[in-house]
Structure formats: structure tokens, C-alpha cells
Design an enzyme around this catalytic site. Structure first.
Site, PDB file in Angstrom:
ATOM      1  N   CYS A  30       0.831  -1.208   0.000  1.00  0.00           N
ATOM      2  CA  CYS A  30       0.000   0.000   0.000  1.00  0.00           C
ATOM      3  C   CYS A  30       0.867   1.261   0.000  1.00  0.00           C
ATOM      4  O   CYS A  30       1.593   1.514   0.960  1.00  0.00           O
ATOM      5  CB  CYS A  30      -0.900  -0.067   1.231  1.00  0.00           C
ATOM      6  SG  CYS A  30      -1.663   1.478   1.716  1.00  0.00           S
ATOM      7  N   CYS A  33       0.213   3.764   2.788  1.00  0.00           N
ATOM      8  CA  CYS A  33       0.692   3.177   4.053  1.00  0.00           C
ATOM      9  C   CYS A  33       2.194   3.451   4.226  1.00  0.00           C
ATOM     10  O   CYS A  33       2.661   3.746   5.322  1.00  0.00           O
ATOM     11  CB  CYS A  33       0.466   1.666   4.082  1.00  0.00           C
ATOM     12  SG  CYS A  33      -1.262   1.174   3.997  1.00  0.00           S
TER      13      CYS A  33
END
Length: 100
Positions: A30, A33
């Protein structure tokens, strides 16, 4: 220092913590993230009054489902075993601290 949390230690580390807890639900693939990760680390280093935990959603799908984590990064804040705040997506450090 952040603590990696799993289904096995979630209750002890988060729900029974004597400090407010920030829990970062993330995944290695991600992009947002990866951008949020260093901010979460900063909070753990700069604010010893909080406990900071990370949950890898790929490895801990049960926990992600339990807290209805639909998109990542999702950061949840807990105080006294209760969820008190939630943030979804990349946000500045101030917004994460405001959850606690």
C-alpha cells in the site's frame, strides 16, 4: 518503538493498555501506508505517553474485519479499551495526534 499486533496479543497490547493506543492498519503493498509509516514511527518516538501499534492486514484479516477496516491505511485510537477515534487514508501527524 511500534509494536506489531496480532489477533493473539491485541487484547493485551491494545484493549488492556494503561495508555492511549494508536493502531495503524497497513499492508506492505500500500503506497499511502508507506507514506504514513514514518509519521506513525515519529509519534511512537516523540510521545512516550502513547502506545503505538501496527497491524498488517494481510496477515491479520480477522482483526481488520473485526474493526471494519475497508481501506488502508486506517488508524484507530483506543482509550481504556474503547475505540475513540478513526482516520482513513494519509493524514498529517497533527490529525493522528488529535485522535488521542
Amino acid at each position: 518503538m511500534t509494536i506489531n499486533v496480532t489477533n493473539d496479543n491485541f487484547e493485551a497490547e491494545v484493549l488492556k493498555s494503561d495508555k492511549p493506543v494508536l493502531v495503524d492498519f497497513w499492508a506492505s503493498w500500500c503506497g499511502p501506508c508507506k507514506m504514513l509509516g514514518p509519521i506513525v514511527e515519529q509519534i511512537s518516538e516523540e510521545h512516550p505517553e502513547y502506545k503505538v501499534c501496527k497491524v498488517n492486514v494481510d496477515e491479520q484479516q480477522q482483526l481488520a474485519a473485526k474493526f471494519n477496516v475497508m481501506s488502508i491505511p486506517t488508524v484507530l485510537a483506543f482509550k481504556g479499551g474503547e475505540k475513540v477515534g478513526q482516520s482513513v487514508g494519509f493524514v498529517p501527524k497533527e490529525k493522528l495526534l488529535a485522535l488521542l
